[in-house]
Scaffold this motif. Sequence first.
Motif, PDB file in Angstrom:
ATOM      1  N   PRO A   1       0.815  -1.227   0.000  1.00  0.00           N
ATOM      2  CA  PRO A   1       0.000   0.000   0.000  1.00  0.00           C
ATOM      3  C   PRO A   1       0.848   1.277   0.000  1.00  0.00           C
ATOM      4  CG  PRO A   1      -0.904  -1.565   1.550  1.00  0.00           C
ATOM      5  CD  PRO A   1       0.404  -2.123   1.094  1.00  0.00           C
ATOM      6  N   LEU A   2       1.963   1.260   0.713  1.00  0.00           N
ATOM      7  CA  LEU A   2       2.853   2.414   0.730  1.00  0.00           C
ATOM      8  C   LEU A   2       3.457   2.665  -0.647  1.00  0.00           C
ATOM      9  CD1 LEU A   2       4.322   4.600   2.355  1.00  0.00           C
ATOM     10  CD2 LEU A   2       6.112   2.920   2.785  1.00  0.00           C
ATOM     11  N   LEU A   3       3.875   1.607  -1.327  1.00  0.00           N
ATOM     12  CA  LEU A   3       4.438   1.758  -2.670  1.00  0.00           C
ATOM     13  C   LEU A   3       3.383   2.227  -3.670  1.00  0.00           C
ATOM     14  CD1 LEU A   3       6.783  -1.349  -2.849  1.00  0.00           C
ATOM     15  CD2 LEU A   3       7.459   1.044  -2.764  1.00  0.00           C
ATOM     16  N   ARG A   4       2.162   1.703  -3.533  1.00  0.00           N
ATOM     17  CA  ARG A   4       1.084   2.151  -4.425  1.00  0.00           C
ATOM     18  C   ARG A   4       0.757   3.622  -4.199  1.00  0.00           C
ATOM     19  NH1 ARG A   4      -1.999  -3.127  -3.107  1.00  0.00           N
ATOM     20  NH2 ARG A   4      -1.228  -4.504  -4.731  1.00  0.00           N
ATOM     21  N   THR A   5       0.759   4.036  -2.934  1.00  0.00           N
ATOM     22  CA  THR A   5       0.487   5.439  -2.615  1.00  0.00           C
ATOM     23  C   THR A   5       1.588   6.336  -3.166  1.00  0.00           C
ATOM     24  OG1 THR A   5      -0.676   4.750  -0.627  1.00  0.00           O
ATOM     25  CG2 THR A   5       0.043   7.048  -0.737  1.00  0.00           C
ATOM     26  N   ALA A   6       2.838   5.921  -2.994  1.00  0.00           N
ATOM     27  CA  ALA A   6       3.962   6.703  -3.519  1.00  0.00           C
ATOM     28  C   ALA A   6       3.892   6.801  -5.033  1.00  0.00           C
ATOM     29  CB  ALA A   6       5.287   6.071  -3.087  1.00  0.00           C
ATOM     30  N   LEU A   7       3.528   5.711  -5.687  1.00  0.00           N
ATOM     31  CA  LEU A   7       3.404   5.714  -7.144  1.00  0.00           C
ATOM     32  C   LEU A   7       2.315   6.679  -7.595  1.00  0.00           C
ATOM     33  CD1 LEU A   7       4.224   4.312  -9.849  1.00  0.00           C
ATOM     34  CD2 LEU A   7       2.389   2.704  -9.409  1.00  0.00           C
ATOM     35  N   LEU A   8       1.169   6.621  -6.957  1.00  0.00           N
ATOM     36  CA  LEU A   8       0.057   7.491  -7.329  1.00  0.00           C
ATOM     37  C   LEU A   8       0.373   8.958  -7.060  1.00  0.00           C
ATOM     38  CD1 LEU A   8      -2.860   7.646  -8.341  1.00  0.00           C
ATOM     39  CD2 LEU A   8      -3.581   7.452  -5.976  1.00  0.00           C
ATOM     40  N   VAL A   9       0.942   9.250  -5.899  1.00  0.00           N
ATOM     41  CA  VAL A   9       1.277  10.637  -5.552  1.00  0.00           C
ATOM     42  C   VAL A   9       2.325  11.190  -6.506  1.00  0.00           C
ATOM     43  CG1 VAL A   9       2.360  12.075  -3.781  1.00  0.00           C
ATOM     44  CG2 VAL A   9       0.580  10.450  -3.148  1.00  0.00           C
ATOM     45  N   ALA A  10       3.329  10.394  -6.838  1.00  0.00           N
ATOM     46  CA  ALA A  10       4.377  10.863  -7.744  1.00  0.00           C
ATOM     47  C   ALA A  10       3.828  11.091  -9.152  1.00  0.00           C
ATOM     48  CB  ALA A  10       5.530   9.868  -7.777  1.00  0.00           C
ATOM     49  N   LEU A  11       2.927  10.241  -9.606  1.00  0.00           N
ATOM     50  CA  LEU A  11       2.326  10.435 -10.926  1.00  0.00           C
ATOM     51  C   LEU A  11       1.499  11.713 -10.969  1.00  0.00           C
ATOM     52  CD1 LEU A  11       1.192   6.840 -11.927  1.00  0.00           C
ATOM     53  CD2 LEU A  11       2.893   8.252 -13.080  1.00  0.00           C
ATOM     54  N   VAL A  12       0.688  11.921  -9.943  1.00  0.00           N
ATOM     55  CA  VAL A  12      -0.137  13.129  -9.884  1.00  0.00           C
ATOM     56  C   VAL A  12       0.749  14.368  -9.767  1.00  0.00           C
ATOM     57  CG1 VAL A  12      -1.824  14.364  -8.468  1.00  0.00           C
ATOM     58  CG2 VAL A  12      -2.171  11.955  -8.998  1.00  0.00           C
ATOM     59  N   ALA A  13       1.785  14.281  -8.955  1.00  0.00           N
ATOM     60  CA  ALA A  13       2.695  15.416  -8.786  1.00  0.00           C
ATOM     61  C   ALA A  13       3.403  15.750 -10.094  1.00  0.00           C
ATOM     62  CB  ALA A  13       3.723  15.113  -7.704  1.00  0.00           C
ATOM     63  N   ASN A  14       3.818  14.732 -10.824  1.00  0.00           N
ATOM     64  CA  ASN A  14       4.524  14.968 -12.079  1.00  0.00           C
ATOM     65  C   ASN A  14       3.626  15.649 -13.102  1.00  0.00           C
ATOM     66  OD1 ASN A  14       6.667  14.970 -13.785  1.00  0.00           O
ATOM     67  ND2 ASN A  14       6.829  12.757 -13.972  1.00  0.00           N
ATOM     68  N   VAL A  15       2.378  15.236 -13.172  1.00  0.00           N
ATOM     69  CA  VAL A  15       1.450  15.861 -14.118  1.00  0.00           C
ATOM     70  C   VAL A  15       1.118  17.284 -13.686  1.00  0.00           C
ATOM     71  CG1 VAL A  15      -0.904  15.746 -15.021  1.00  0.00           C
ATOM     72  CG2 VAL A  15       0.484  13.683 -14.912  1.00  0.00           C
ATOM     73  N   SER A  16       0.861  17.471 -12.387  1.00  0.00           N
ATOM     74  CA  SER A  16       0.472  18.802 -11.922  1.00  0.00           C
ATOM     75  C   SER A  16       1.642  19.790 -11.950  1.00  0.00           C
ATOM     76  CB  SER A  16      -0.124  18.723 -10.526  1.00  0.00           C
ATOM     77  OG  SER A  16       0.846  18.283  -9.609  1.00  0.00           O
ATOM     78  N   LEU A  17       2.862  19.318 -11.850  1.00  0.00           N
ATOM     79  CA  LEU A  17       4.021  20.215 -11.907  1.00  0.00           C
ATOM     80  C   LEU A  17       4.101  20.934 -13.246  1.00  0.00           C
ATOM     81  CD1 LEU A  17       6.808  18.146 -10.156  1.00  0.00           C
ATOM     82  CD2 LEU A  17       5.851  20.315  -9.398  1.00  0.00           C
ATOM     83  N   ASN A  18       3.661  20.281 -14.288  1.00  0.00           N
ATOM     84  CA  ASN A  18       3.701  20.903 -15.607  1.00  0.00           C
ATOM     85  C   ASN A  18       2.772  22.107 -15.691  1.00  0.00           C
ATOM     86  OD1 ASN A  18       5.587  19.099 -16.668  1.00  0.00           O
ATOM     87  ND2 ASN A  18       3.983  17.620 -17.137  1.00  0.00           N
ATOM     88  N   PHE A  19       1.711  22.112 -14.889  1.00  0.00           N
ATOM     89  CA  PHE A  19       0.756  23.211 -14.930  1.00  0.00           C
ATOM     90  C   PHE A  19       1.023  24.278 -13.866  1.00  0.00           C
ATOM     91  CE2 PHE A  19      -1.635  19.492 -16.548  1.00  0.00           C
ATOM     92  CZ  PHE A  19      -1.822  19.950 -17.843  1.00  0.00           C
ATOM     93  N   LEU A  20       1.612  23.894 -12.735  1.00  0.00           N
ATOM     94  CA  LEU A  20       1.748  24.813 -11.611  1.00  0.00           C
ATOM     95  C   LEU A  20       3.080  25.564 -11.572  1.00  0.00           C
ATOM     96  CD1 LEU A  20       0.189  22.622  -8.789  1.00  0.00           C
ATOM     97  CD2 LEU A  20      -0.887  24.446 -10.088  1.00  0.00           C
ATOM     98  N   VAL A  21       4.149  24.959 -12.032  1.00  0.00           N
ATOM     99  CA  VAL A  21       5.478  25.549 -11.922  1.00  0.00           C
ATOM    100  C   VAL A  21       5.909  26.054 -13.293  1.00  0.00           C
ATOM    101  CG1 VAL A  21       7.874  25.103 -11.284  1.00  0.00           C
ATOM    102  CG2 VAL A  21       6.032  23.974 -10.052  1.00  0.00           C
ATOM    103  N   ASP A  22       6.457  27.276 -13.324  1.00  0.00           N
ATOM    104  CA  ASP A  22       6.964  27.822 -14.580  1.00  0.00           C
ATOM    105  C   ASP A  22       8.146  26.997 -15.078  1.00  0.00           C
ATOM    106  OD1 ASP A  22       5.121  29.878 -14.529  1.00  0.00           O
ATOM    107  OD2 ASP A  22       6.459  31.196 -13.386  1.00  0.00           O
TER     108      ASP A  22
END
Length: 56
Positions: A3-24
């Motif tokens: 469960p910890l690895l699945r959570t880390a995978l999901l959070v990192a995927l969401v973070a990677n996608v959202s970084l493209n929109f939030l950070v210059d």
Amino acid sequence: MKPLLRTALLVALVANVSLNFLVDQGGLNIALSVVAGVVVLASAAGLWMLRSPREN
């Protein structure tokens, strides 16, 4: 552990996608994307290593 690895995978995927929109574009965006990518690869490898053996 899984469960910890699945959570880390999901959070990192969401973070990677959202970084493209939030950070210059710039060095910070590249660094955060690299860190998120490494977390995705590491958690995926960990999940692959912990998978159950298949029965024939």
